[in-house]
Scaffold this motif. Structure first.
Motif, mmCIF file in Angstrom:
data_model
loop_
_atom_site.group_PDB
_atom_site.id
_atom_site.type_symbol
_atom_site.label_atom_id
_atom_site.label_comp_id
_atom_site.label_asym_id
_atom_site.label_seq_id
_atom_site.Cartn_x
_atom_site.Cartn_y
_atom_site.Cartn_z
ATOM 1 N N SER A 124 0.902 -1.238 0.117
ATOM 2 C CA SER A 124 -0.126 -0.249 0.384
ATOM 3 C C SER A 124 0.774 1.537 -0.286
ATOM 4 O O SER A 124 1.397 1.093 0.361
ATOM 5 N N ILE A 125 0.201 2.613 -0.132
ATOM 6 C CA ILE A 125 0.673 3.715 -0.293
ATOM 7 C C ILE A 125 -0.005 4.536 0.320
ATOM 8 O O ILE A 125 -1.489 4.484 -0.156
ATOM 9 N N ARG A 126 -0.112 5.070 1.372
ATOM 10 C CA ARG A 126 -1.050 5.986 1.987
ATOM 11 C C ARG A 126 -0.077 7.557 3.012
ATOM 12 O O ARG A 126 1.139 7.379 3.049
ATOM 13 N N TYR A 127 -1.213 7.818 2.782
ATOM 14 C CA TYR A 127 -0.963 9.485 3.446
ATOM 15 C C TYR A 127 -1.649 10.288 4.840
ATOM 16 O O TYR A 127 -2.527 9.197 5.234
ATOM 17 N N LYS A 128 -1.460 10.626 5.451
ATOM 18 C CA LYS A 128 -1.772 10.399 7.148
ATOM 19 C C LYS A 128 -1.769 11.716 7.237
ATOM 20 O O LYS A 128 -0.486 12.790 7.192
ATOM 21 N N ILE A 129 -2.432 13.152 7.984
ATOM 22 C CA ILE A 129 -1.752 14.055 8.741
ATOM 23 C C ILE A 129 -1.775 13.724 10.925
ATOM 24 O O ILE A 129 -2.160 13.247 10.613
ATOM 25 N N LYS A 130 -0.563 13.452 11.440
ATOM 26 C CA LYS A 130 -0.819 13.472 12.591
ATOM 27 C C LYS A 130 -0.281 14.841 13.218
ATOM 28 O O LYS A 130 1.023 15.449 13.175
ATOM 29 N N LEU A 131 -1.598 14.142 14.788
ATOM 30 C CA LEU A 131 -0.347 15.727 15.437
ATOM 31 C C LEU A 131 -0.220 14.525 16.601
ATOM 32 O O LEU A 131 -0.215 14.148 17.236
ATOM 33 N N HIS A 132 1.270 14.530 16.247
ATOM 34 C CA HIS A 132 1.945 14.229 17.932
ATOM 35 C C HIS A 132 2.052 14.947 18.748
ATOM 36 O O HIS A 132 2.709 15.892 19.127
ATOM 37 N N LEU A 133 1.634 14.639 20.290
ATOM 38 C CA LEU A 133 1.251 15.225 21.526
ATOM 39 C C LEU A 133 3.395 14.013 22.546
ATOM 40 O O LEU A 133 2.129 13.000 22.027
ATOM 41 N N VAL A 134 3.610 15.329 23.353
ATOM 42 C CA VAL A 134 4.471 14.452 23.552
ATOM 43 C C VAL A 134 3.487 13.774 24.947
ATOM 44 O O VAL A 134 4.574 13.321 25.894
ATOM 45 N N ARG A 135 2.514 15.558 25.606
ATOM 46 C CA ARG A 135 1.870 14.627 26.415
ATOM 47 C C ARG A 135 -0.056 13.469 26.881
ATOM 48 O O ARG A 135 0.001 13.490 28.037
ATOM 49 N N GLY A 136 0.429 13.372 25.680
ATOM 50 C CA GLY A 136 -1.383 12.385 25.266
ATOM 51 C C GLY A 136 -1.201 12.007 24.009
ATOM 52 O O GLY A 136 0.077 11.224 23.900
#
Length: 431
Positions: A124-136
């Motif tokens: 597969s070839i896939r895309y995403k928007i990722k929000l990285h939270l240090v404390r969550g």
């Protein structure tokens, strides 16, 4: 506040359920109504746009030292793109608790795809928007991407008629066959058609049974020294039989002593191709993945043309490589400007009501898409992490009518009052 900050940070991407074209602009926002979280949101928050190859290969071990002998799997991933999306840090955004963003998708990215073999492996070839939270807990929104359509200028193949020797049992000469084939365009979009022209002059004693063109697909992916190769025929059709395909008369023509006339035969075959007297057309289905060549995944297409002769005779073949790309009728990317929000900070009640409505709508889409995937035998769950199980986004399963209810009733013209009746009623009320 510990992990409580993750429950008060919300990621939204506009048009995330539609297919986004490479070269367009993605817009969205991070909502953070808690002022205490807004004060330090940028110290532990990173927003990514990620695209990757994701494969899993099924294999079996063999040898004297192996145990079990059952099927095993090797997975691998590779980033195609990974970049940080900047956030709007203006004063009005901080006061409103909304941090909008916009991101230009690179023009050269390939389309999203998913392919599953019959052994449990996939690529597969896939895309995403990722929000990285240090404390969550991190938040992710999958995206379906369509590669940017190429130039509309066709790329035809050059027809070069060449004589091919025909033999019986690989060693007894039976004459020659001069032929060539060309594709009017070797870069075809999904949903479009490719036409193949054939020219042939049979100067052998072999009788042609048929000449067939086939559109073939090869999908190959690798992981940790193991590979999966899947070959399939997408389309198949036979050319028309013509007089020039008939066998040479051995009684009237000595195939070993008769002088050949390559220039005349060359021109005859070439003119047949240019005039398109013998042609087949293949429509490109919309369910196949586009051509791609990466480190883990390779998707190739070619047209194979075979002149089938009786058993024991040479059956010559011609291969024409082609590229399957995005359709040219894909609308051009339009950059959307993001207005700077000036509304007051959202209350917990307002935010909860909005999120409840959005969650209800999203859950329905997830359930319907997961059910459709199970009917197709693809398995998996839409709620699985995009870096884990395979994920398919099908925008056709989610329509405006399903999202916003049935359309309004149709107006009945018979209920319309005439102007004269309405005027009389008004005059009667006046008097």
């Amino acid at each position: 506040m510990g992990n409580s900050s993750s429950t008060n940070v919300f990621l939204t991407v506009n048009d995330s359920r539609t297919c986004i074209t490479a070269g367009s602009t993605i817009t969205g926002e991070i909502r953070c109504p808690d002022a205490s979280v807004s004060d330090d949101i940028f110290s532990g928050v990173t927003l990514y746009f990620i695209g990757k190859e994701d494969v899993e290969v099924q294999y079996t071990e063999s040898g004297a030292g192996t145990r079990g002998g059952g099927a095993k799997y090797k997975a691998a991933t590779r980033d195609i793109v990974r970049t940080i999306i900047p956030l709007d840090t203006s004063r009005s955004s901080v006061e409103a608790g909304r941090y909008p963003f916009q991101f230009h998708v690179p023009d050269q990215l390939p389309s999203s795809m998913y392919y599953k073999d019959g052994n449990g492996g996939y690529c597969s070839i896939r895309y995403k928007i990722k929000l990285h939270l240090v404390r969550g807990t991190d938040q992710e929104i999958p995206l379906e991407l369509m590669a940017k359509p190429p130039s509309s200028t066709p790329i035809p193949t050059a027809a070069d008629p060449m004589p091919t020797r025909i033999a019986f049992l690989y060693c007894i000469p039976q004459g020659s066959m001069t032929w060539a084939a060309s594709a009017e365009n070797t870069r075809i979009g999904i949903g479009e058609s490719v036409s193949i022209n054939l020219g042939m002059k049979n100067e052998s004693v072999a009788k042609l049974e048929r000449v067939t063109a086939k559109l073939k697909q090869i999908i190959e992916w690798h992981s940790a020294g193991h590979s999966s190769i899947n070959k399939s025929i997408i389309r198949s059709e036979s050319f028309q039989r013509t007089e020039s395909m008939g066998p040479c008369d051995k009684a009237n023509n000595d195939i070993t002593l008769q002088p050949t006339r390559p220039i005349t035969v060359y021109e005859e075959v070439l003119n047949t191709i240019k005039e398109g007297n013998n042609q087949v057309t293949f429509p490109i289905p919309d369910y196949i993945p586009q051509s791609y060549s990466g480190r883990l995944i390779k998707i190739q297409y070619y047209i194979s043309i075979t002149a089938k002769t009786p058993s024991g005779f040479t059956s010559p073949k011609i291969h024409i490589p082609i590229d399957i790309v995005s359709p040219r009728n894909t609308p051009p990317p339009i950059a959307t400007a993001i207005p700077i929000p000036s509304a007051p900070e959202l209350s917990d009640d307002d935010l909860g009501a909005n999120d409840a409505a959005e969650a209800c709508l999203t859950d329905r889409f997830v359930r319907e898409t997961s059910a459709a995937r199970k009917r197709r035998g693809e398995g998996g769950d839409m709620l699985d992490s995009i870096e884990g199980k395979p994920l398919i986004m099908d925008a056709n399963l989610y329509s405006e009518q399903e999202a916003f209810g049935p359309p309004p009733p149709t107006f009945d013209p018979s209920l319309r009052e005439s102007p004269s009746a309405k005027t009389e009623e008004i005059m009667a009320q006046t008097h």
